[in-house]
Scaffold this active site. Structure first.
Site, mmCIF file in Angstrom:
data_model
loop_
_atom_site.group_PDB
_atom_site.id
_atom_site.type_symbol
_atom_site.label_atom_id
_atom_site.label_comp_id
_atom_site.label_asym_id
_atom_site.label_seq_id
_atom_site.Cartn_x
_atom_site.Cartn_y
_atom_site.Cartn_z
ATOM 1 N N LEU A 25 -90.733 -8.638 31.952
ATOM 2 C CA LEU A 25 -89.408 -8.284 31.437
ATOM 3 C C LEU A 25 -88.436 -8.250 32.622
ATOM 4 O O LEU A 25 -87.957 -7.203 33.028
ATOM 5 C CB LEU A 25 -89.483 -6.921 30.741
ATOM 6 C CG LEU A 25 -88.422 -6.599 29.685
ATOM 7 C CD1 LEU A 25 -88.511 -7.557 28.506
ATOM 8 C CD2 LEU A 25 -88.609 -5.164 29.197
ATOM 9 N N HIS A 26 -88.129 -9.441 33.149
ATOM 10 C CA HIS A 26 -87.351 -9.521 34.378
ATOM 11 C C HIS A 26 -85.935 -8.965 34.208
ATOM 12 O O HIS A 26 -85.615 -7.865 34.654
ATOM 13 C CB HIS A 26 -87.262 -10.969 34.854
ATOM 14 C CG HIS A 26 -88.533 -11.568 35.344
ATOM 15 N ND1 HIS A 26 -89.308 -10.992 36.322
ATOM 16 C CD2 HIS A 26 -89.160 -12.724 34.990
ATOM 17 C CE1 HIS A 26 -90.362 -11.762 36.554
ATOM 18 N NE2 HIS A 26 -90.294 -12.814 35.766
ATOM 19 N N ASP A 27 -85.063 -9.766 33.604
ATOM 20 C CA ASP A 27 -83.634 -9.432 33.589
ATOM 21 C C ASP A 27 -83.286 -8.183 32.784
ATOM 22 O O ASP A 27 -82.408 -7.412 33.208
ATOM 23 C CB ASP A 27 -82.824 -10.626 33.093
ATOM 24 C CG ASP A 27 -82.905 -11.811 34.045
ATOM 25 O OD1 ASP A 27 -83.305 -11.610 35.212
ATOM 26 O OD2 ASP A 27 -82.586 -12.937 33.636
#
Length: 311
Positions: free
Chosen positions: A242-244
């Site tokens: 869940l990067h951004d």
């Protein structure tokens, strides 16, 4: 209490799109005053289009301008990531074309004008793509630093290694010269790097919990998250991090993340380490380099924010 003013500089991108949906959902706490786009995950024309698609889906309307920015990096050849985001940047999901136009103001000019106007109440910059726009704005108008409360970045890696090369994370690799300018600006920063985002992965069950929220925005978020998982599994046989979205979630719930103060440099010399971020941990560093997260609670916070669309 006055809302925190934020500007999101992004390159949508599947996970950028989810981050935008969270930002609009959290309008009781965050005042999203603008979206600027940059070439990155896909070329600039598509990131600009995709930001307008998500703005319209979220119900943001004309009140939140979308400004297109730098179409190429400062000094290197362009690099994109269609393998992970699909040819459109949104995983091939069939979203309606936006009816509301974007702004005619260039993203860099928007950043300069807006941040000069926020000196009395500094804004937070959330950067989820290459840092080209921000670096150009800081270079053209260094005084805007006084209008920035902090910069929250998704980018970089240390102990985890890279995701585009063995050493480099994509957003920094895509424009390491810009990243070096921003990291060396002296502005307070929080960095959601691979060391922490790789701890936060979406299971298929969690995607379905998002889908069960039922609103059109939650359904879109679930489709985006499912597409991320499909593409990540195809490439790396694992669920997508869940990067951004972590940038927004760390802003809303900083207690769910832990990090250490540091200064950060970027390798800009050609070679195998090109684009690598090098944090030096020091108590007086202006960068908070996150390295731990309570993954289950981060997901719960995202679920709660996306659930606001159904209220």
């Amino acid at each position: 209490m006055r809302k925190r003013q934020i500007i999101i500089d992004c390159d949508p991108g599947l996970d950028d799109a989810v981050a935008l949906l969270i930002a609009f959902a959290a309008s009781d706490r965050l005042d999203l005053i603008g979206i600027t786009t940059v070439a990155g995950n896909v070329p600039g024309k598509l990131t600009y289009l995709n930001a307008r698609i998500i703005r319209e889906l979220a119900g943001g309307g004309r009140d939140v301008p979308v400004c297109a920015g730098a179409p190429v990096p400062l000094m290197r050849d362009p690099v994109t990531a269609e393998d992970f985001h699909g040819s459109t940047g949104l995983g091939g999901i069939d979203f309606p074309k936006p009816e509301i136009r974007g702004s005619r103001t260039h993203a860099v000019n928007f950043l300069i004008r807006t941040l000069r106007a926020t000196k009395g109440f500094p804004a937070t910059l959330i950067v989820t793509g290459p840092m080209t726009n921000v670096a150009l704005a800081l270079t053209m108008a260094p005084d805007i630093a006084r209008g920035v409360k902090e910069i929250v970045v998704m980018g970089g890696a240390d102990r985890e290694g890279g995701n585009i090369t063995p050493h480099a994370e994509f957003n920094v690799f895509a424009d390491p010269h810009a990243a070096q300018i921003v990291f060396q600006s002296g502005i307070d920063m929080r960095v959601l790097n691979l060391d922490v985002t790789h701890q936060i992965r979406m299971s298929d069950d969690q995607v379905e919990r998002v889908r069960a929220l039922g609103s059109k925005q939650a359904l879109a978020a679930a489709d985006l998250l499912a597409a991320s998982n499909k593409l990540e599994e195809k490439a790396k046989a694992r669920h997508a991090p869940l990067h951004d979205p972590s940038t927004l979630l760390s802003l809303l719930r900083p207690d769910l993340f832990e990090g250490r103060k540091a200064t950060v440099t970027v390798v800009t010399e050609p070679g195998e380490r090109f684009g690598k971020t090098v944090p030096t941990f020091t108590e007086d560093g202006h960068v908070l380099w996150y390295d731990k997260a309570d993954a289950d609670s981060v997901f719960s916070e995202m679920l709660g924010q996306l659930g606001r669309y159904g209220e």
